[in-house]
Motif scaffolding. Sequence first.
Motif, PDB file in Angstrom:
ATOM      1  N   ALA A 158      18.572 -13.112   8.284  1.00  0.00           N
ATOM      2  CA  ALA A 158      17.328 -14.070   7.732  1.00  0.00           C
ATOM      3  C   ALA A 158      16.933 -15.020   8.624  1.00  0.00           C
ATOM      4  CB  ALA A 158      17.924 -14.615   6.441  1.00  0.00           C
ATOM      5  N   ASP A 159      17.956 -15.747   9.279  1.00  0.00           N
ATOM      6  CA  ASP A 159      17.519 -16.805  10.251  1.00  0.00           C
ATOM      7  C   ASP A 159      16.475 -16.285  11.553  1.00  0.00           C
ATOM      8  OD1 ASP A 159      19.367 -18.731   9.134  1.00  0.00           O
ATOM      9  OD2 ASP A 159      20.824 -18.019  10.556  1.00  0.00           O
ATOM     10  N   VAL A 160      16.814 -14.967  11.757  1.00  0.00           N
ATOM     11  CA  VAL A 160      15.942 -14.251  12.683  1.00  0.00           C
ATOM     12  C   VAL A 160      14.564 -13.897  12.192  1.00  0.00           C
ATOM     13  CG1 VAL A 160      15.697 -12.426  14.309  1.00  0.00           C
ATOM     14  CG2 VAL A 160      18.064 -13.540  14.033  1.00  0.00           C
ATOM     15  N   ILE A 161      14.573 -13.373  10.881  1.00  0.00           N
ATOM     16  CA  ILE A 161      13.620 -13.038  10.403  1.00  0.00           C
ATOM     17  C   ILE A 161      12.632 -14.279  10.030  1.00  0.00           C
ATOM     18  CG2 ILE A 161      12.336 -12.156   8.398  1.00  0.00           C
ATOM     19  CD1 ILE A 161      14.618 -10.231   8.126  1.00  0.00           C
ATOM     20  N   ARG A 162      13.213 -15.357   9.542  1.00  0.00           N
ATOM     21  CA  ARG A 162      12.325 -16.654   9.292  1.00  0.00           C
ATOM     22  C   ARG A 162      11.774 -17.319  10.621  1.00  0.00           C
ATOM     23  NH1 ARG A 162      16.720 -17.661   5.545  1.00  0.00           N
ATOM     24  NH2 ARG A 162      16.094 -17.351   3.597  1.00  0.00           N
ATOM     25  N   ALA A 163      12.454 -17.018  11.716  1.00  0.00           N
ATOM     26  CA  ALA A 163      12.158 -17.493  13.079  1.00  0.00           C
ATOM     27  C   ALA A 163      10.871 -16.934  13.562  1.00  0.00           C
ATOM     28  CB  ALA A 163      13.075 -17.729  14.068  1.00  0.00           C
ATOM     29  N   VAL A 164      10.791 -15.593  13.322  1.00  0.00           N
ATOM     30  CA  VAL A 164       9.640 -14.987  14.200  1.00  0.00           C
ATOM     31  C   VAL A 164       8.409 -14.256  13.004  1.00  0.00           C
ATOM     32  CG1 VAL A 164      10.982 -14.045  15.954  1.00  0.00           C
ATOM     33  CG2 VAL A 164      10.667 -12.529  13.961  1.00  0.00           C
ATOM     34  N   GLU A 165       8.859 -14.600  11.611  1.00  0.00           N
ATOM     35  CA  GLU A 165       7.837 -13.904  10.701  1.00  0.00           C
ATOM     36  C   GLU A 165       7.529 -14.987   9.733  1.00  0.00           C
ATOM     37  OE1 GLU A 165       6.598 -10.434   9.749  1.00  0.00           O
ATOM     38  OE2 GLU A 165       6.517 -10.498  11.776  1.00  0.00           O
ATOM     39  N   GLY A 166       8.458 -15.977   9.426  1.00  0.00           N
ATOM     40  CA  GLY A 166       8.285 -16.753   8.234  1.00  0.00           C
ATOM     41  C   GLY A 166       9.117 -16.489   7.011  1.00  0.00           C
TER      42      GLY A 166
END
Length: 134
Positions: A76-84
């Motif tokens: 989830a951290d990664v997704i939020r970092a690159v996509e929001g």
Amino acid sequence: MRVSAKVDYALRALAELAVAPPGPVKAERLATAQEIPLNFLENILLELRRAEIVGSRRGAEGGYHLAKPAAEVSLADVIRAVEGPIATVRGVRPEEVAYTGPAAGLRDVWIELRTSMRGVLEETSLADLVARAR
């Protein structure tokens, strides 16, 4: 759920970093290992660096490394970092959508779906991801 190429590439590159020996790894090596276009990957790595998921070092001996242990980085951290945000409806949070008539319950479905996705993505770390490959 639709997973963008950006998210897919980010997670694949981070999986490579999670299993790499200590020290910086060149973006070219990550791109080659996971068959990711280098220019696209460099932009993704920049976003991950801004989010403090990866660190970098310049120079001939430079490259990228995880900024914290793989067990502390959730998908989830990664997704939020690159996509929001994890799940939106037409670009807004599910709580902010309103439907009328027989479709009124759809808002609750979107909220439940986001909660389920968050549960899986927040509970799965990069360490968990690479452990599944072994």
